[in-house]
Design a protein around this motif. Sequence first.
Motif, PDB file in Angstrom:
ATOM      1  N   ILE A   1      25.212  19.462 -18.625  1.00 29.51           N
ATOM      2  CA  ILE A   1      24.809  19.635 -17.227  1.00 29.51           C
ATOM      3  C   ILE A   1      24.885  21.105 -16.877  1.00 29.51           C
ATOM      4  O   ILE A   1      25.947  21.727 -16.991  1.00 29.51           O
ATOM      5  N   ASP A   2      23.789  21.658 -16.447  1.00 29.86           N
ATOM      6  CA  ASP A   2      23.714  23.073 -16.128  1.00 29.86           C
ATOM      7  C   ASP A   2      24.295  23.340 -14.734  1.00 29.86           C
ATOM      8  O   ASP A   2      24.189  22.508 -13.831  1.00 29.86           O
ATOM      9  N   ASP A   3      24.904  24.517 -14.569  1.00 32.36           N
ATOM     10  CA  ASP A   3      25.470  24.885 -13.269  1.00 32.36           C
ATOM     11  C   ASP A   3      24.409  24.868 -12.170  1.00 32.36           C
ATOM     12  O   ASP A   3      24.688  24.462 -11.031  1.00 32.36           O
ATOM     13  N   GLN A   4      23.192  25.285 -12.516  1.00 36.31           N
ATOM     14  CA  GLN A   4      22.130  25.309 -11.518  1.00 36.31           C
ATOM     15  C   GLN A   4      21.768  23.897 -11.057  1.00 36.31           C
ATOM     16  O   GLN A   4      21.421  23.689  -9.889  1.00 36.31           O
ATOM     17  N   LEU A   5      21.864  22.929 -11.974  1.00 35.53           N
ATOM     18  CA  LEU A   5      21.588  21.547 -11.612  1.00 35.53           C
ATOM     19  C   LEU A   5      22.645  21.028 -10.636  1.00 35.53           C
ATOM     20  O   LEU A   5      22.326  20.307  -9.681  1.00 35.53           O
ATOM     21  N   ILE A   6      23.905  21.391 -10.868  1.00 35.25           N
ATOM     22  CA  ILE A   6      24.974  21.008  -9.956  1.00 35.25           C
ATOM     23  C   ILE A   6      24.730  21.612  -8.579  1.00 35.25           C
ATOM     24  O   ILE A   6      24.859  20.940  -7.546  1.00 35.25           O
ATOM     25  N   GLU A   7      24.375  22.894  -8.554  1.00 33.78           N
ATOM     26  CA  GLU A   7      24.114  23.570  -7.284  1.00 33.78           C
ATOM     27  C   GLU A   7      22.955  22.913  -6.535  1.00 33.78           C
ATOM     28  O   GLU A   7      23.005  22.734  -5.314  1.00 33.78           O
ATOM     29  N   ALA A   8      21.911  22.532  -7.277  1.00 36.96           N
ATOM     30  CA  ALA A   8      20.767  21.864  -6.645  1.00 36.96           C
ATOM     31  C   ALA A   8      21.178  20.513  -6.074  1.00 36.96           C
ATOM     32  O   ALA A   8      20.731  20.116  -4.990  1.00 36.96           O
ATOM     33  N   GLY A   9      22.045  19.797  -6.804  1.00 36.87           N
ATOM     34  CA  GLY A   9      22.530  18.514  -6.320  1.00 36.87           C
ATOM     35  C   GLY A   9      23.368  18.661  -5.065  1.00 36.87           C
ATOM     36  O   GLY A   9      23.265  17.843  -4.130  1.00 36.87           O
ATOM     37  N   VAL A  10      24.196  19.700  -5.019  1.00 35.71           N
ATOM     38  CA  VAL A  10      25.017  19.955  -3.831  1.00 35.71           C
ATOM     39  C   VAL A  10      24.117  20.305  -2.642  1.00 35.71           C
ATOM     40  O   VAL A  10      24.332  19.829  -1.515  1.00 35.71           O
ATOM     41  N   ASP A  11      23.101  21.128  -2.887  1.00 34.66           N
ATOM     42  CA  ASP A  11      22.155  21.468  -1.822  1.00 34.66           C
ATOM     43  C   ASP A  11      21.494  20.217  -1.254  1.00 34.66           C
ATOM     44  O   ASP A  11      21.319  20.083  -0.035  1.00 34.66           O
ATOM     45  N   LEU A  12      21.126  19.311  -2.142  1.00 34.43           N
ATOM     46  CA  LEU A  12      20.496  18.060  -1.710  1.00 34.43           C
ATOM     47  C   LEU A  12      21.460  17.237  -0.876  1.00 34.43           C
ATOM     48  O   LEU A  12      21.099  16.687   0.177  1.00 34.43           O
ATOM     49  N   LEU A  13      22.717  17.133  -1.338  1.00 36.05           N
ATOM     50  CA  LEU A  13      23.723  16.363  -0.609  1.00 36.05           C
ATOM     51  C   LEU A  13      23.979  16.969   0.763  1.00 36.05           C
ATOM     52  O   LEU A  13      24.140  16.242   1.750  1.00 36.05           O
ATOM     53  N   VAL A  14      24.006  18.289   0.841  1.00 36.50           N
ATOM     54  CA  VAL A  14      24.218  18.963   2.117  1.00 36.50           C
ATOM     55  C   VAL A  14      23.065  18.680   3.080  1.00 36.50           C
ATOM     56  O   VAL A  14      23.270  18.453   4.284  1.00 36.50           O
ATOM     57  N   ASP A  15      21.842  18.679   2.554  1.00 33.24           N
ATOM     58  CA  ASP A  15      20.664  18.466   3.400  1.00 33.24           C
ATOM     59  C   ASP A  15      20.563  17.026   3.908  1.00 33.24           C
ATOM     60  O   ASP A  15      20.008  16.787   4.985  1.00 33.24           O
ATOM     61  N   LEU A  16      21.106  16.079   3.159  1.00 32.70           N
ATOM     62  CA  LEU A  16      21.016  14.666   3.550  1.00 32.70           C
ATOM     63  C   LEU A  16      22.141  14.322   4.532  1.00 32.70           C
ATOM     64  O   LEU A  16      22.980  13.460   4.282  1.00 32.70           O
ATOM     65  N   GLU A  17      22.124  14.991   5.676  1.00 32.63           N
ATOM     66  CA  GLU A  17      23.226  14.842   6.638  1.00 32.63           C
ATOM     67  C   GLU A  17      23.297  13.430   7.218  1.00 32.63           C
ATOM     68  O   GLU A  17      24.371  12.842   7.329  1.00 32.63           O
ATOM     69  N   ARG A  18      22.166  12.881   7.594  1.00 36.16           N
ATOM     70  CA  ARG A  18      22.166  11.539   8.192  1.00 36.16           C
ATOM     71  C   ARG A  18      22.657  10.497   7.198  1.00 36.16           C
ATOM     72  O   ARG A  18      23.408   9.590   7.557  1.00 36.16           O
ATOM     73  N   LEU A  19      22.232  10.625   5.945  1.00 37.64           N
ATOM     74  CA  LEU A  19      22.683   9.680   4.931  1.00 37.64           C
ATOM     75  C   LEU A  19      24.185   9.823   4.708  1.00 37.64           C
ATOM     76  O   LEU A  19      24.897   8.820   4.568  1.00 37.64           O
ATOM     77  N   ARG A  20      24.672  11.061   4.688  1.00 39.86           N
ATOM     78  CA  ARG A  20      26.098  11.304   4.479  1.00 39.86           C
ATOM     79  C   ARG A  20      26.926  10.670   5.609  1.00 39.86           C
ATOM     80  O   ARG A  20      27.946  10.018   5.368  1.00 39.86           O
ATOM     81  N   GLU A  21      26.475  10.851   6.836  1.00 41.25           N
ATOM     82  CA  GLU A  21      27.182  10.266   7.980  1.00 41.25           C
ATOM     83  C   GLU A  21      27.165   8.743   7.918  1.00 41.25           C
ATOM     84  O   GLU A  21      28.167   8.087   8.222  1.00 41.25           O
ATOM     85  N   ALA A  22      26.026   8.184   7.509  1.00 40.20           N
ATOM     86  CA  ALA A  22      25.921   6.725   7.410  1.00 40.20           C
ATOM     87  C   ALA A  22      26.858   6.177   6.344  1.00 40.20           C
ATOM     88  O   ALA A  22      27.498   5.136   6.531  1.00 40.20           O
ATOM     89  N   LEU A  23      26.956   6.872   5.213  1.00 39.72           N
ATOM     90  CA  LEU A  23      27.836   6.424   4.136  1.00 39.72           C
ATOM     91  C   LEU A  23      29.306   6.494   4.555  1.00 39.72           C
ATOM     92  O   LEU A  23      30.090   5.583   4.256  1.00 39.72           O
ATOM     93  N   ILE A  24      29.682   7.572   5.242  1.00 36.57           N
ATOM     94  CA  ILE A  24      31.070   7.700   5.702  1.00 36.57           C
ATOM     95  C   ILE A  24      31.392   6.602   6.706  1.00 36.57           C
ATOM     96  O   ILE A  24      32.447   5.953   6.634  1.00 36.57           O
ATOM     97  N   THR A  25      30.479   6.375   7.639  1.00 40.15           N
ATOM     98  CA  THR A  25      30.695   5.328   8.641  1.00 40.15           C
ATOM     99  C   THR A  25      30.802   3.962   7.988  1.00 40.15           C
ATOM    100  O   THR A  25      31.688   3.160   8.313  1.00 40.15           O
TER     101      THR A  25
END
Length: 335
Positions: free
Chosen positions: A96-120
């Motif tokens: 797993i490349d570091d850039q792939l991890i960074e891209a995944g984190v960027d995606l997770l950060v952008d999916l704010e509504r999904l993140r809030e729904a999962l936490i709830t």
Amino acid sequence: MNKAQKLLEAHLQFELDRWTDENCGEDLDVLLDALWDWAGDTSVEQMLSAETAVDAVLRWVDDWYLPDTLTVLLGSLAKRLIHLPINQETRLEDVIDDQLIEAGVDLLVDLERLREALITQATQSPLYAMLISNVLYSGIRDYLSGESGVAQKVPGMSSLLSKGASALNKRMPGLEAAIEDRLRKYIASNAQKSIRGSRKFLLEALNAEQLRKLAEQIWDNSRQTQLTVAELLEDDEIDRLVSFGLAIWQDLRQTEYIQELIREAVYGFYDGYGNEDLQVLLQHLGLNRDGLLAEARRLIPSLLRNAHDSGLLQSWLELRLRPFYASAACAKLLA
């Protein structure tokens, strides 16, 4: 041997020589060029209608019963892969490349509504409520009786509690258990307030900046982890997991829900690509004429030679040609 039979034998030999000759690649080029040109003039819908495709896929899914013997096959393959020595030599950072991890984190950060729904959703789970209650109970109990708790800070309290509990338990059996039960019930009745607080904390804490820091810490701690689960799974557990996975498929494939998903997926594909020609579709899949031709030159000659040596090619050609040479139309031409 009549003339038709002689022509059949000659035709068979001609085709056998043609498709097993060293120069058969030239014929392959012509054939593939013709197929590629045809693909450029034929749309997906022309080749196969959406309704026919939906019926076929639903029929395959409904009829696709996976036998129990597949469990043995898949289980043996899984165990073979899990026990490969390379798993112990390979770490996460190797695949797993570091850039792939960074891209995944960027995606997770952008999916704010999904993140809030999962936490709830997670904090509304009974399992989460049970976890919070147990954490609160353990914290209160440890605070009262632990080395740094209230019992140690009040002179004589620790000894009194120890002796008093012993004496009370002798005179009033079950009192300690009753107190524990009351404490747990109190915590359970007030757990929702703690859960709401933890939900608010998580929603506020898992912001973009904190998520990036957390992801960085997790990656730094896990990048050296070996890609092996052999120490975590016994062979019989692998077999059980495979069997369970197949059982899930057997149940899901016949549900109306899965069939509706398949139906909509196929119609959605045709909405997007039904009017596109097959060339465009193949190119969307990363396939082009040069690539297909190169692979055909590598694979087909070997396949044809094996088919010739085993007798399969002659049998197939004979099945295709013999009916014509035995027909009345051929006899009429040769009369």
